[in-house]
Design an enzyme around this catalytic site. Structure first.
Site, PDB file in Angstrom:
ATOM      1  N   ASP A 180      15.404   3.492   5.822  1.00  9.37           N
ATOM      2  CA  ASP A 180      16.480   2.826   5.072  1.00  9.37           C
ATOM      3  C   ASP A 180      16.157   2.629   3.593  1.00  9.37           C
ATOM      4  OD1 ASP A 180      18.220   2.677   7.174  1.00  9.37           O
ATOM      5  OD2 ASP A 180      17.686   0.640   7.762  1.00  9.37           O
ATOM      6  N   LYS A 413      -8.337   9.134   3.052  1.00  7.44           N
ATOM      7  CA  LYS A 413      -8.506   9.567   1.671  1.00  7.44           C
ATOM      8  C   LYS A 413      -8.182   8.361   0.784  1.00  7.44           C
ATOM      9  CE  LYS A 413      -6.230  13.180   3.983  1.00  7.44           C
ATOM     10  NZ  LYS A 413      -7.338  13.750   4.651  1.00  7.44           N
ATOM     11  N   ASP A 418     -13.600  -0.058 -10.000  1.00  2.48           N
ATOM     12  CA  ASP A 418     -13.936  -1.294 -10.703  1.00  2.48           C
ATOM     13  C   ASP A 418     -13.539  -2.561  -9.969  1.00  2.48           C
ATOM     14  OD1 ASP A 418     -15.060   0.149 -12.758  1.00  2.48           O
ATOM     15  OD2 ASP A 418     -13.256   0.129 -14.010  1.00  2.48           O
TER      16      ASP A 418
END
Length: 515
Positions: A180, A413, A418
């Protein structure tokens, strides 16, 4: 003159064969194909009504929930199919004709019977044996099936690959499931038992994210781009004579699996609307579908966009990639980061755990320079099969996913930069993802998710992976931790001499661009 004549005849015969194959593999014209786009006005659907108060409270942000557990990932897709009122846009690289694949086909069919418009876009590389099932779905007036970058020869696909290798070697690796235009699931999982914690010889440790918010519209727009691209062929044009198979009825194995899903605490949270969402800025990235034709500009590639969005890490990089083939350029970049004192940690598959040994050959040659620079390497063990806790399931790395009784293989994956930003998607750090296949994913600015990724790796790597190091002589060794014991391996653990020799031989071939 005899030998010379033979030499002349052979190329002529090969040329004739090549021309014949090319003729046989030609694709039908797209003159009758009708373009369509995502249904945009869906705020009045059940999903729209449930999500509008949440998105209004955090305007411009995306609601994110990580799906590290395979069964939770299946439950999420099944529930979205049930909850959709107007549309389902579904795009995958692999769709297995197994228990979970057939259950998901059934979920799409049930949604269509309620009046939901279903658009199913599959890469054609892995659809062998599915033409009848896809024809059955496509026969429903509310379902349309298209195959991306298809093989013109349906019965002898290897012949088609030979005839048109340069095109068919490029694939649509994207994976998304959007309901939707309100909620989407994207990440590393295809559709099949090994991705969803069902029984089998191997089970993938993987990662998806459920995403809500305005960024879902970007996913829908991208689906439209692929759906209406010159590479998307209606299945009825490719297999007009395919006999539609009768509707599948769940067998005993499917019923056992669904019963386990129904008992899931995660499913309870989804149904009750109590699933915790992390609200953060998220940016969707995707390749131009023209990449499979070799005509996309470099700036349109995911690899380029990720460099632009993420920038260069300043403190740390955690990379999880099952198929890791950095090549000269990628290795130099990782070496440069590590030499600058940026903590660079990489998790990929060990040779015993990988499902593509040739890819391991493309990776293994780069281990030494990476380790010499100070980068940290881990390789997932095949027996990383313990059941995670509920906290671990939501942790967001995929490295601790439920494996059941199967051997483990990494398929997630993702990477964190940081401690602030996370990428989740279909993009492997290999030459195929960079140059050949189309990819997609989400960059999420979330210290909470990035910290969770780091913490999950900190907790699971010592017990789930080999730490790869260099010994005093500069040789590669593998350290395996079992309780208080550290086992040192001087050859690739869990592998035969023959397999190691075969991988070594493959590493000498100039095939990295294919991997």
């Amino acid at each position: 003159m005899g030998p010379r004549r033979g030499w002349l005849v052979l190329p002529g015969a090969l040329l004739a064969l090549s021309l014949a194959l090319t003729s046989c593999s030609s694709l039908p014209p797209l003159d009758g194909r009708v373009a369509s786009t995502a249904i945009a006005d869906t705020d009045d659907t059940r999903l729209g009504k449930a999500l509008t108060p949440l998105t209004m409270a955090d305007p411009g942000l995306a609601g994110i929930h990580a799906l590290a557990d395979g069964r939770d990932a299946f439950a999420a897709r099944a529930l979205l199919a049930q909850a959709a009122d107007r549309s389902l846009d579904v795009q995958y690289y692999i769709w297995r004709n197994d228990t979970t694949g057939r259950l998901m086909f059934d979920a799409l069919r049930r949604a269509a019977e309620r009046g939901v418009r279903v658009r199913l876009l599959l890469d054609d590389n892995n659809t062998a044996g599915l033409d009848e099932s896809l024809a059955a779905l496509d026969a429903h007036p509310m379902i349309e099936v298209r195959l991306f970058n298809p093989n013109g020869i349906r019965s002898l696909r290897a012949v088609g690959m030979v005839a048109d290798f340069m095109r068919l070697n490029r694939r649509m690796h994207n994976k998304s499931f959007t309901a939707d235009n309100q909620l989407t699931i994207i990440g590393g999982r295809n559709v099949g038992n090994e991705y969803f914690g069902a029984a089998g010889e191997i089970s993938f440790a993987d990662l998806d994210v459920i995403v809500a918010g305005p960024v879902v519209r970007a996913v829908s727009d991208d689906f439209d781009l692929y759906w209406n691209s010159p590479s998307a062929y209606p299945v009825e044009l490719l297999a007009p004579d395919a006999a539609a198979t009768p509707a599948w009825k769940p067998d005993a194995e499917a019923q056992v699996y669904m019963e386990a899903i129904r008992r899931s605490a995660f499913l309870e949270q989804l149904v009750e609307g109590s699933l915790p969402l992390e609200w953060a800025r998220a940016r969707f990235v995707s390749d131009d579908p023209a990449k499979v034709m070799g005509t996309a500009v470099p700036e349109a590639n995911v690899a380029f966009k990720l460099r632009d969005i993420l920038g260069e890490p300043r403190r740390s990089l955690d990379l999880v990639s099952p198929y890791f083939v950095p090549g000269h350029e990628g290795t130099a970049a990782f070496v440069n980061l590590a030499k600058k004192g940026i903590r660079t940690r990489i998790l990929t598959n060990s040779l015993e755990a990988t499902d593509v040994a040739a890819v391991h050959a493309g990776y293994a040659k780069w281990r030494k320079p990476l380790l010499e620079s100070g980068a940290t390497l881990y390789e997932l063990r095949r027996d990383a099969t313990d059941e995670p806790t509920r906290d671990q399931r939501g942790a967001g790395s995929g490295a601790g996913s439920r494996i059941g009784s199967s051997d483990a293989s990494l398929h997630a994956k993702t990477f964190g930069v940081d401690g602030n930003r996370v990428f989740v998607g279909s993009f492997n750090f290999d030459q195929r993802s960079i140059h050949l296949n189309t990819e997609m994913g989400m960059v999420i600015d979330s210290p909470a998710l990035a910290t969770r990724l780091t913490e999950t790796l900190d907790r699971t790597l010592p017990t789930h992976a080999y730490e790869v190091k260099l010994d005093d002589r500069g040789s590669v060794i593998w350290l395996e931790r079992r309780g208080d014991q550290v086992i040192r391996h001087e050859t690739e653990p869990g592998t035969s001499w023959f397999k190691r020799a075969a991988v070594k031989a493959l590493s000498w071939l100039p095939i990295d661009w294919l991997l």
